[in-house]
Design an enzyme around this catalytic site. Structure first.
Site, PDB file in Angstrom:
ATOM      1  N   ASN A 100       0.799  -1.224   0.000  1.00 32.69           N
ATOM      2  CA  ASN A 100       0.000   0.000   0.000  1.00 32.69           C
ATOM      3  C   ASN A 100       0.835   1.279   0.000  1.00 32.69           C
ATOM      4  OD1 ASN A 100      -1.529  -2.044   2.267  1.00 32.69           O
ATOM      5  ND2 ASN A 100      -2.510  -1.608   0.293  1.00 32.69           N
ATOM      6  N   VAL A 107       1.166   6.897   0.049  1.00 33.89           N
ATOM      7  CA  VAL A 107       0.466   5.940   0.891  1.00 33.89           C
ATOM      8  C   VAL A 107      -0.976   5.810   0.428  1.00 33.89           C
ATOM      9  CG1 VAL A 107      -0.194   5.384   3.266  1.00 33.89           C
ATOM     10  CG2 VAL A 107       1.878   6.719   2.833  1.00 33.89           C
ATOM     11  N   CYS A 108      -1.450   4.570   0.246  1.00 36.16           N
ATOM     12  CA  CYS A 108      -2.856   4.405  -0.090  1.00 36.16           C
ATOM     13  C   CYS A 108      -3.634   4.119   1.190  1.00 36.16           C
ATOM     14  CB  CYS A 108      -3.067   3.268  -1.093  1.00 36.16           C
ATOM     15  SG  CYS A 108      -4.764   3.264  -1.706  1.00 36.16           S
ATOM     16  N   LEU A 109      -4.187   5.158   1.755  1.00 39.55           N
ATOM     17  CA  LEU A 109      -4.991   5.016   2.965  1.00 39.55           C
ATOM     18  C   LEU A 109      -6.234   5.865   2.723  1.00 39.55           C
ATOM     19  CD1 LEU A 109      -5.134   3.955   5.917  1.00 39.55           C
ATOM     20  CD2 LEU A 109      -4.032   6.079   6.621  1.00 39.55           C
TER      21      LEU A 109
END
Ligand SMILES: [Zn+2]
Lengths: 180, 438
Positions: A100, A107-109
């Protein structure tokens, strides 16, 4: 009379100087409140390169369980004056192997982008980041190769994580040594 | 009958107030909704002409607002805008002509309306609202905003809340705010410190629609996804050292070509240069008629507030927010947005109270003193000025860095008259004081 006039002018000057003083901004105030509410525990700490500037700081996460245990991950937080309408900008400062997080540190959040709401606070973000190290998620890939590895072969993925934490090479890509 | 009517029209047309005939019908006599104490006639005309109004923004909404205010009888209008005219503005920002491209919006708009409406004075300022101080904002009777930036709205809101001085009724400046996005829009009126403010209403602004980063990175489906990918990911990878300037055509061209290439890889049609510009600059689609509707309702409220001729939107404890939606047929709704008791800008404790202190006492002494004050009783305080972190009890690293300040004298840390903000986990609210050295 002249004396009174000059006194008045001095007063006016003082009053003007007073009005030009900068006020604490709404974003600063909100960050200040959010800082009270951070639960850092024993695995996280903050660093403020310039303590007067609370809108820019780094967060170090050192997971004490999971596949990333033993690593020390540093995230850069940049908050703008439109916070909390805008989410904080968060990037990982190291090149790490994680499904992620891409090689540039993006950041993939969800709460950092599409699901951000002004009612969320900085603690929600750090909890989310911490969770990424406990439960890396193959269905939201930013590093496609790492996500594939996690999906296909969990044990192999674990080995890759260990190698990458030590500064090793995975699939021809070398990573930063991040062991604490 | 027809003759009588035409001769009376003729009489009015010849007098000095001829062009205000219809306005005068409202201002010159009582109506069904006027307050019993209101007196129509000359003082009302004069009050309207004297009312100095500030218009913030001379774009799509601003052009409409300036035109409407001038045609409503306002005579002393100021306008602020930092932007210059772009060719893409010409379709709806009707005060601008092709020859004006590149000139300042505020200046051109002011000149145009002054020329068109005789007797109105419009004073432009081509710059940022942040350039101006409290004294500048103090001169106006009210402020009308036609902005597309939330940040600018929050700034003017906090400034107007900060202006309010309990001893001076003129220090409360009504803020009339219009906003549009496509077929949707809103008009709202704020009486700073008395009614719900922009900060109280922050959640009314739809967040910018964002696509998950992993979608952009792995499975783009729309041309916009490819542009966002070029914007967020490719630029950082390949041109990290260059700060992206969305007004630089070379930068937009680079992003456009990156996006186009990516779109080809995923067989997604539709990436264009102007779409790239729109996505990267987050240009909200502006519809001329929505601007007209919202600006018109803002200006009618400004007129009613200035003249008291009719009840207006935003009177304390009544409706203060009108939303308009034209997405699916038409829907409008007017309601009272409640003031947030913990609003960081307008709650009573957020207003900086003057506090007389000894400049030679230490920050520690000051905090100890505050702990004893009935309104505060702080437990783990954090205190700062705009420029400095004075003391933070938490997080530990910041506590360590700010601890040396505790033994410093106040006059080493702040200037007399400077504002400090104090928060404490034990309280949802914050305290602001203007420290004045004895
Ligand atoms: Zn408020």
């Amino acid at each position: 009379m002249l004396k009174i006039w000059s006194m008045k002018q001095q007063q006016d000057e003082a009053a003007q100087a007073g009005t030009k003083k900068k006020k604490v901004t709404a974003a600063q105030l909100r960050v200040q409140k959010d800082l009270h509410e951070l639960s850092l525990g024993s695995t996280m700490r903050t660093t403020f390169p310039n303590p007067d500037d609370i809108l820019n700081f780094t967060l170090t996460i050192e997971p004490d369980e999971g596949m990333y245990k033993g690593g020390s991950f540093v995230f850069d937080f940049k908050i703008n004056q439109n916070f909390p309408h805008d989410p904080p900008k968060v990037k990982c400062t190291q090149k790490i192997y994680h499904p992620n997080i891409d090689l540039e540190g993006n950041v993939c959040l969800n709460i950092l982008r599409e699901d951000w709401k002004p009612v969320l606070n900085l603690n929600a973000v750090i909890v989310g980041l911490q969770f990424l190290f406990l439960e890396p998620n193959a269905s939201d890939p930013l590093n496609k190769e790492a996500a594939e590895d996690l999906k296909q072969n969990r044990e192999g993925f674990k080995r890759n994580v260990r190698a990458s934490l030590g500064g090793g090479t995975v699939r021809g890509q070398s990573f930063d040594r991040v062991l604490k | 009958m027809a003759e009588v009517a035409s001769s009376s029209v003729l009489n009015v047309l010849e007098g000095p107030r001829a062009k205000w005939k219809y306005l005068d019908n409202i201002l010159g006599r009582e109506g069904p909704f006027t307050d019993p104490e209101w007196e129509p006639g000359q003082p009302v005309f004069e009050g309207l002409e004297r009312a100095k109004v500030l218009v913030i923004g001379a774009g799509g909404l601003g052009c409409e607002i300036l035109k409407n205010l001038a045609l409503s009888g306002f005579k002393d209008i100021h306008v602020i805008d930092m932007d210059t005219i772009d060719i893409s503005n010409l379709n709806r920002q009707f005060l601008f002509r092709h020859a004006d491209v590149g000139k300042y919006k505020a200046e051109v708009a002011a000149k145009f309306v002054e020329k068109r409406v005789k007797g109105v004075k419009i004073t432009p300022y081509c710059g940022r609202i942040q350039d101006k101080d409290d004294e500048y904002y103090m001169q106006f009777a009210m402020i009308v905003c036609g902005l597309d930036s939330i940040e600018a709205r929050r700034w003017i809101n906090a400034t107007l809340v900060g202006l309010v001085d309990e001893e001076n009724p003129d220090s409360m400046k009504p803020l009339i705010d219009g906003g549009t996005e496509g077929f949707k829009g809103q008009a709202r009126v704020i009486f700073p410190t008395m009614t719900s403010c922009i900060e109280c209403q922050l959640d009314m602004h739809a967040p910018r629609a964002a696509v998950p980063l992993c979608t952009l990175a792995t499975i783009p489906r729309q041309p916009q996804h490819c542009i966002e990918w070029a914007h967020i990911i490719a630029w950082e990878e390949e041109r990290k050292d260059i700060t992206l300037d969305t007004d630089d055509p070379e930068h937009i061209t680079w992003l456009y070509q990156k996006a186009l290439k990516r779109a080809e890889e995923f067989s997604i049609p539709g990436v264009t240069y102007s779409m790239t510009q729109g996505v990267v600059k987050n240009i909200i689609p502006a519809i001329a008629s929505t601007n007209a509707i919202v600006a018109a309702s803002c200006c009618n409220e400004a007129f009613k507030i200035a003249t008291n001729a009719n009840p207006f939107l935003g009177f304390p404890e009544t409706e203060n927010y009108m939303m308009y939606t034209g997405d699916e047929s038409i829907y409008t709704y007017t309601f009272e947005h409640q003031k947030k008791p913990d609003c960081p800008v307008c709650n009573p404790n957020a207003l900086a109270r003057p506090l007389h202190v000894d400049g030679n006492s230490t920050l520690q002494d000051f905090l100890d003193g505050l702990a004893e004050r009935p309104e505060s009783q702080l437990k783990k305080p954090a205190i700062r000025t705009e420029a400095k972190s004075l003391y933070y009890q938490f997080p530990p690293s910041l506590e360590e860095q700010t601890r040396p300040n505790l033994s410093k004298k106040l006059n080493e840390l702040v200037e007399s008259g400077e504002e400090v903000a104090i928060t404490d986990p034990a309280f949802p609210l914050q305290f602001k004081y203007k420290l004045i050295f004895k």
